[in-house]
Design a protein around this motif. Structure first.
Motif, PDB file in Angstrom:
ATOM      1  N   LYS A  19       0.930  -1.122   0.047  1.00  0.00           N
ATOM      2  CA  LYS A  19      -0.128  -0.024  -0.134  1.00  0.00           C
ATOM      3  C   LYS A  19       0.957   1.278   0.076  1.00  0.00           C
ATOM      4  O   LYS A  19       1.954   1.324   0.669  1.00  0.00           O
ATOM      5  CB  LYS A  19      -0.980  -0.047   1.277  1.00  0.00           C
ATOM      6  CG  LYS A  19      -1.905   1.112   1.232  1.00  0.00           C
ATOM      7  CD  LYS A  19      -2.914   1.115   2.606  1.00  0.00           C
ATOM      8  CE  LYS A  19      -3.937   2.227   2.465  1.00  0.00           C
ATOM      9  NZ  LYS A  19      -4.628   2.126   3.762  1.00  0.00           N
ATOM     10  N   THR A  20       0.522   2.180  -0.793  1.00  0.00           N
ATOM     11  CA  THR A  20       1.311   3.682  -0.903  1.00  0.00           C
ATOM     12  C   THR A  20       0.444   4.635  -0.166  1.00  0.00           C
ATOM     13  O   THR A  20      -0.572   4.681  -0.620  1.00  0.00           O
ATOM     14  CB  THR A  20       1.622   3.817  -2.401  1.00  0.00           C
ATOM     15  OG1 THR A  20       2.301   2.808  -2.835  1.00  0.00           O
ATOM     16  CG2 THR A  20       2.420   5.162  -2.336  1.00  0.00           C
ATOM     17  N   ASN A  21       1.045   5.181   0.981  1.00  0.00           N
ATOM     18  CA  ASN A  21       0.540   6.272   1.631  1.00  0.00           C
ATOM     19  C   ASN A  21       1.572   7.625   1.299  1.00  0.00           C
ATOM     20  O   ASN A  21       2.413   7.513   1.554  1.00  0.00           O
ATOM     21  CB  ASN A  21       0.609   6.001   3.171  1.00  0.00           C
ATOM     22  CG  ASN A  21      -0.353   4.762   3.239  1.00  0.00           C
ATOM     23  OD1 ASN A  21      -1.564   4.613   2.974  1.00  0.00           O
ATOM     24  ND2 ASN A  21      -0.022   3.889   4.371  1.00  0.00           N
ATOM     25  N   ALA A  22       0.685   8.364   0.622  1.00  0.00           N
ATOM     26  CA  ALA A  22       1.687   9.587   0.288  1.00  0.00           C
ATOM     27  C   ALA A  22       3.058   9.631  -0.458  1.00  0.00           C
ATOM     28  O   ALA A  22       3.012   8.866  -1.539  1.00  0.00           O
ATOM     29  CB  ALA A  22       1.745  10.673   1.621  1.00  0.00           C
ATOM     30  N   ASP A  23       3.980   9.686   0.090  1.00  0.00           N
ATOM     31  CA  ASP A  23       5.312   9.561  -0.215  1.00  0.00           C
ATOM     32  C   ASP A  23       5.802   8.355   0.408  1.00  0.00           C
ATOM     33  O   ASP A  23       7.165   8.272   0.270  1.00  0.00           O
ATOM     34  CB  ASP A  23       6.093  10.761  -0.191  1.00  0.00           C
ATOM     35  CG  ASP A  23       7.326  10.631  -1.098  1.00  0.00           C
ATOM     36  OD1 ASP A  23       7.211   9.803  -2.186  1.00  0.00           O
ATOM     37  OD2 ASP A  23       8.328  11.197  -1.090  1.00  0.00           O
ATOM     38  N   GLU A  24       5.227   7.392   0.777  1.00  0.00           N
ATOM     39  CA  GLU A  24       5.820   6.185   1.579  1.00  0.00           C
ATOM     40  C   GLU A  24       4.934   5.056   1.237  1.00  0.00           C
ATOM     41  O   GLU A  24       3.709   4.843   1.178  1.00  0.00           O
ATOM     42  CB  GLU A  24       5.588   6.297   3.073  1.00  0.00           C
ATOM     43  CG  GLU A  24       6.271   5.142   3.751  1.00  0.00           C
ATOM     44  CD  GLU A  24       6.417   5.227   5.474  1.00  0.00           C
ATOM     45  OE1 GLU A  24       7.527   5.847   5.777  1.00  0.00           O
ATOM     46  OE2 GLU A  24       5.522   4.648   5.875  1.00  0.00           O
ATOM     47  N   HIS A  25       5.927   3.942   0.797  1.00  0.00           N
ATOM     48  CA  HIS A  25       5.086   2.458   0.242  1.00  0.00           C
ATOM     49  C   HIS A  25       5.302   1.372   1.201  1.00  0.00           C
ATOM     50  O   HIS A  25       6.438   1.364   1.876  1.00  0.00           O
ATOM     51  CB  HIS A  25       5.893   2.103  -1.013  1.00  0.00           C
ATOM     52  CG  HIS A  25       5.383   0.698  -1.489  1.00  0.00           C
ATOM     53  ND1 HIS A  25       4.230   0.595  -2.347  1.00  0.00           N
ATOM     54  CD2 HIS A  25       5.557  -0.451  -1.424  1.00  0.00           C
ATOM     55  CE1 HIS A  25       3.814  -0.565  -2.689  1.00  0.00           C
ATOM     56  NE2 HIS A  25       4.706  -1.172  -2.013  1.00  0.00           N
ATOM     57  N   VAL A  26       4.403   0.851   1.807  1.00  0.00           N
ATOM     58  CA  VAL A  26       4.344   0.129   2.979  1.00  0.00           C
ATOM     59  C   VAL A  26       3.962  -1.406   2.506  1.00  0.00           C
ATOM     60  O   VAL A  26       3.017  -1.532   1.826  1.00  0.00           O
ATOM     61  CB  VAL A  26       3.221   0.400   3.924  1.00  0.00           C
ATOM     62  CG1 VAL A  26       3.384  -0.722   5.276  1.00  0.00           C
ATOM     63  CG2 VAL A  26       3.579   1.794   4.547  1.00  0.00           C
ATOM     64  N   MET A  27       5.176  -2.258   2.502  1.00  0.00           N
ATOM     65  CA  MET A  27       4.960  -3.753   2.201  1.00  0.00           C
ATOM     66  C   MET A  27       4.882  -4.510   3.724  1.00  0.00           C
ATOM     67  O   MET A  27       5.731  -4.519   4.378  1.00  0.00           O
ATOM     68  CB  MET A  27       6.134  -3.915   1.591  1.00  0.00           C
ATOM     69  CG  MET A  27       6.287  -5.648   1.201  1.00  0.00           C
ATOM     70  SD  MET A  27       7.808  -6.003   0.377  1.00  0.00           S
ATOM     71  CE  MET A  27       6.968  -5.305  -1.633  1.00  0.00           C
ATOM     72  N   THR A  28       3.896  -5.675   3.528  1.00  0.00           N
ATOM     73  CA  THR A  28       3.937  -6.446   4.734  1.00  0.00           C
ATOM     74  C   THR A  28       4.317  -7.762   4.304  1.00  0.00           C
ATOM     75  O   THR A  28       3.684  -8.404   3.424  1.00  0.00           O
ATOM     76  CB  THR A  28       2.313  -6.485   5.347  1.00  0.00           C
ATOM     77  OG1 THR A  28       2.071  -4.949   5.767  1.00  0.00           O
ATOM     78  CG2 THR A  28       2.302  -7.339   6.428  1.00  0.00           C
ATOM     79  N   ILE A  29       5.201  -8.059   5.002  1.00  0.00           N
ATOM     80  CA  ILE A  29       5.704  -9.749   4.654  1.00  0.00           C
ATOM     81  C   ILE A  29       5.692 -10.554   5.867  1.00  0.00           C
ATOM     82  O   ILE A  29       6.340 -10.281   7.054  1.00  0.00           O
ATOM     83  CB  ILE A  29       7.188  -9.602   4.242  1.00  0.00           C
ATOM     84  CG1 ILE A  29       7.351  -8.713   2.983  1.00  0.00           C
ATOM     85  CG2 ILE A  29       7.739 -10.950   4.123  1.00  0.00           C
ATOM     86  CD1 ILE A  29       8.786  -8.803   2.379  1.00  0.00           C
ATOM     87  N   SER A  30       4.643 -11.196   5.987  1.00  0.00           N
ATOM     88  CA  SER A  30       4.479 -12.099   7.119  1.00  0.00           C
ATOM     89  C   SER A  30       4.542 -13.503   6.850  1.00  0.00           C
ATOM     90  O   SER A  30       3.701 -14.037   5.710  1.00  0.00           O
ATOM     91  CB  SER A  30       3.088 -11.879   7.728  1.00  0.00           C
ATOM     92  OG  SER A  30       2.886 -12.612   9.068  1.00  0.00           O
ATOM     93  N   GLY A  31       5.011 -14.482   7.597  1.00  0.00           N
ATOM     94  CA  GLY A  31       5.360 -15.907   7.154  1.00  0.00           C
ATOM     95  C   GLY A  31       6.494 -16.222   6.524  1.00  0.00           C
ATOM     96  O   GLY A  31       7.438 -15.602   6.506  1.00  0.00           O
ATOM     97  N   ALA A  32       6.642 -17.465   5.778  1.00  0.00           N
ATOM     98  CA  ALA A  32       7.845 -18.025   5.323  1.00  0.00           C
ATOM     99  C   ALA A  32       8.445 -16.964   4.082  1.00  0.00           C
ATOM    100  O   ALA A  32       7.681 -16.308   3.312  1.00  0.00           O
ATOM    101  CB  ALA A  32       7.663 -19.356   4.655  1.00  0.00           C
ATOM    102  N   ILE A  33       9.818 -17.222   4.045  1.00  0.00           N
ATOM    103  CA  ILE A  33      10.487 -16.408   2.776  1.00  0.00           C
ATOM    104  C   ILE A  33      10.986 -17.427   1.843  1.00  0.00           C
ATOM    105  O   ILE A  33      11.537 -18.407   2.296  1.00  0.00           O
ATOM    106  CB  ILE A  33      11.700 -15.767   3.371  1.00  0.00           C
ATOM    107  CG1 ILE A  33      11.529 -14.699   4.313  1.00  0.00           C
ATOM    108  CG2 ILE A  33      12.297 -15.023   2.059  1.00  0.00           C
ATOM    109  CD1 ILE A  33      10.451 -13.723   4.206  1.00  0.00           C
TER     110      ILE A  33
END
Length: 238
Positions: A16-30
């Motif tokens: 999700k992009t909020n204004a000038d910041e992009h937020v990425m959620t990584i939960s669980g296995a890689i």
């Protein structure tokens, strides 16, 4: 134990992009995932961030690890980005997830979060030559991990190597002390509070200076005003 950690954290991959910041959620296995669990791969991260123009990318990370090579690829991809990358460890960054975090410009350990580093592991079967090849591969991977952590933390290679052998778990403050993280949320809050206090002190000092100037200003004598003539009357009150 490592497999249980990896699979017990619910999977989530969101952007999700909020204004000038992009937020990425990584939960669980890689890694690539499989029949029994979902995972976030290096390809997933690349595809999600392709075309993102935000100046800051914030990754909220909670993972027990997974594939070391995916972790390394994501780490190097994050390093190559022009954006300022922040990794927030919201609960756990273990194994491959801790490698991923090393690619950030800033690593924040949220309240109660932990980080774990250990030697690479795998399954192997076959002849003694096959097993030896696997051993050689694991030793090479471990050396790569030592280089990655040492480069980020500035700690000696020997110390990192011993930490990997011991499967080291770090609290937020310990991760900051060792150089695996930049700050904890409490230290970030403390810095914000300190800044607020400094600003308040400056405002109070400014007010005190203005009051001092007013006190030192010479008093001006009032200019006498002509008195109006008023006729006096008896028996009337106004």
């Amino acid at each position: 134990m490592k497999k249980e950690i990896k699979n017990n954290i619910p999977f989530e991959f969101a952007n999700k992009t909020n204004a000038d910041e992009h937020v990425m959620t990584i939960s669980g296995a890689i890694g690539q995932g499989g029949w029994f669990y979902d995972a976030t791969s290096a390809e997933d991260v690349r595809n999600a961030l392709e075309g993102v123009t935000a100046s800051t990318i914030r990754i909220k990370l909670n993972s027990g690890g997974g594939d070391a090579f995916d972790g390394i690829e994501i780490m190097n991809y994050l390093k190559d980005l022009d954006a300022y990358v922040i990794v927030e460890v919201t609960a756990l960054a273990a194994s491959a997830a801790s490698i991923l975090a090393m690619g950030a410009d800033e690593i924040i350990m949220r309240n109660g979060a932990t980080m774990m580093i250990h030697e690479a592991s795998t399954f192997a079967y076959g002849t003694k030559s096959d097993i030896q090849k696997t051993m050689n591969a694991l030793e090479a991977i471990d050396q790569s991990l030592v280089d990655i952590y040492a480069n980020k933390t500035g700690l000696p290679h020997d110390e990192i190597n011993e930490m990997l052998k011991a499967e080291t778990w770090l609290t937020g403050p310990e991760a900051v002390e060792k150089g695996f993280a930049t700050s904890t949320t409490s230290s970030v809050d403390d810095n914000n509070k300190a800044e607020e206090i400094t600003n308040l002190k400056q405002q109070v000092q400014t007010m005190q200076n203005e009051l001092a100037q007013l006190k030192n200003k010479p008093k001006e004598e009032p200019t006498p005003q002509p008195q109006k003539m008023v006729a006096k009357r008896k028996g009337f009150f106004f």
